[in-house]
Design an enzyme around this catalytic site. Structure first.
Site: not given
Lengths: 218, 252
Positions: B11, B130
């Site tokens: 990330d 997500e």
């Protein structure tokens, strides 16, 4: 090493796929790597690389639209090295059957067909790492598969497979979903890989190095 | 069983690799180029690089950064974060990506997924989802790096996106992300029942056993792991050896 080191390898840009990682991988072993898309440029090369991800039809259309079909075939007839990767390997064959029937470059006799008869629940496209095994009917010429160990893993992304007519043209095979298919095809100095050596870690880099060495030795 | 792919996930925020818990409380864990190279050398099967604030700030992925990350890496790289045009995808591919992961813009404009598939092929277009658990037992899809509600049922959204032609699905459980509490096998089972393209799962790996569990209990193709690799709970090589011992096929 015999031969000169001032060799030039060209990656044919015919509008499909990602050329950049391939160029990066080749440049690990040879400085003069260019991206080409016209016939004059191809004439000046010592070896050609046909990359590509995408459909057979789109690939051939891309080659024809740039007027490269005849030039690539002549290149092969002269015995100069050609490396086809994934779609680039498929285009080396006579015919493709993805979304219809289409003529290929016909440098190696055979056809490109959809994966037949996979075990239940096996996913298409075949994406991921799988083993390549040296075919029994042949032994590698020109050392293209030198020093990669026995049955190494390489990276695949495809839904269609190579079916050369001459079984001696099958250099390696791979098994997916219980079905054994041709993962490397070869005729003289022309090599076609169904997998992506430029994405296959150290094994893939070694195969690319072997190809570059073969070009340098000419 | 085919090979399960082990995919370290990076990330990225600015010039750093970061990691939080439940997509919040971000901490810097390293340099993208160095970490990516380390994981490549450690035997990663692929890399997943996500710019976690690109969508939120309506920016593009930092393609120069991507170019430097991909330079010495010869395994597939999936890139996500802020992808919202054909041009963005072209730029990502030119900077070394092989696939792009799309979440926020796909939800805003589903037709874009189909457009991208037609242009680049389904093998190039990855749906990133997500998902956060709701009280009624369903899951909601979030966007903008797990920050924005959509009101959309995540499982139904995946069903729809498959029809649009995406070639792979990465599903992140926001409830488990960074928690090391194990994967949300309920959510993953739900999706793996109908998902005919490769399914990558993320969020919750804490022990090697938790990885075995999700592979055995559901039908998946790959696991994406961030926290456990970044903080050295276990190495890629150890995980692969462990999976191999449990009769799970991996590339060794």
């Amino acid at each position: 090493m015999s031969g000169s080191n001032n060799k030039k390898i060209g990656i044919v840009d015919y509008g499909v796929g990602n050329l950049y990682s391939l160029r990066k991988a080749l440049r690990e072993f040879i400085d003069d790597v260019v991206i080409v898309e016209n016939t004059e440029e191809i004439n000046r090369l010592d070896a050609l690389v046909l990359p590509g991800v995408g459909s057979f039809e789109a690939g051939m259309e891309g080659i024809k639209a740039r007027g490269l079909e005849g030039e690539i075939k002549k290149f092969a007839e002269k015995g100069k090295p050609i490396l086809g990767i994934c779609l680039g390997a498929q285009l080396l064959l006579s015919k493709g059957y993805e979304f219809g029937e289409f003529r290929g470059l016909d440098i190696i006799s055979g056809k490109v067909v959809k994966f037949p008869g996979l075990k239940m629940g096996i996913k298409i496209p075949h994406i991921g790492w799988n083993k390549i095994t040296l075919s029994n009917s042949t032994k590698p010429e020109g050392d293209i598969l030198n020093s990669i160990g026995k049955d190494p893993y390489v990276y695949f992304v495809h839904s269609y497979i190579l079916e050369p007519i001459d079984k001696k043209a099958i250099l390696t095979t791979t098994i997916y979903g219980g079905y054994q298919f041709c993962s490397t095809v070869q005729k003289g100095n022309v090599y076609g890989f169904q997998f992506h050596p430029e994405k296959s870690g150290q094994v893939g880099l070694r195969i690319i190095k072997n190809f570059v060495n073969l070009v340098k030795a000419l | 069983m085919e090979n399960i792919r082990i995919i370290p996930r990076l990330d990225i925020k600015g010039t750093n690799v970061v990691k939080g818990i439940f997509t919040e409380g971000l901490r810097v864990v390293g340099n993208p180029k160095e970490l990516a190279f380390k994981y490549y050398k450690d035997g990663a099967d692929e890399l997943l690089c996500m710019d976690i604030v690109a969508s939120l700030y309506q920016r593009n992925f930092d393609f120069d950064l991507l170019r430097s990350v991909s330079e010495e890496i010869f395994i597939p790289i999936t890139v996500g974060g802020g992808i919202r045009s054909v041009n963005d995808i072209n730029n990502a591919l030119r900077a070394g990506a092989d696939k792009v992961a799309i979440n926020t813009y796909g939800i805003k404009k589903p037709k874009f997924l189909n457009e991208a598939v037609k242009k680049f092929g389904s093998q190039c277009i990855v749906l990133s989802v997500e998902a956060k658990h709701r009280n009624d037992g369903t899951w909601e899809a979030y966007t903008d790096g797990g920050r924005e509600h959509t009101g959309i049922n995540a499982v139904e959204w995946i069903r729809k996106a498959l029809v649009l032609g995406v070639g792979e699905v990465v599903i992140t459980s926001i409830d488990r992300d960074g928690s090391r509490k194990g994967y949300d096998t309920e959510l993953i089972s739900e999706v793996s029942k109908f998902c005919k393209v490769p399914l990558v799962v993320h969020g919750g790996a804490g022990t090697k056993e938790s990885v075995v569990k999700v592979i055995k209990k559901t039908k998946i193709d790959a696991v994406a792991i961030a926290t456990s690799f970044h903080y050295g709970d276990f190495k890629i090589k150890n995980l692969k050896e462990y999976l191999f011992k449990k009769k799970i096929n991996v590339r060794v």
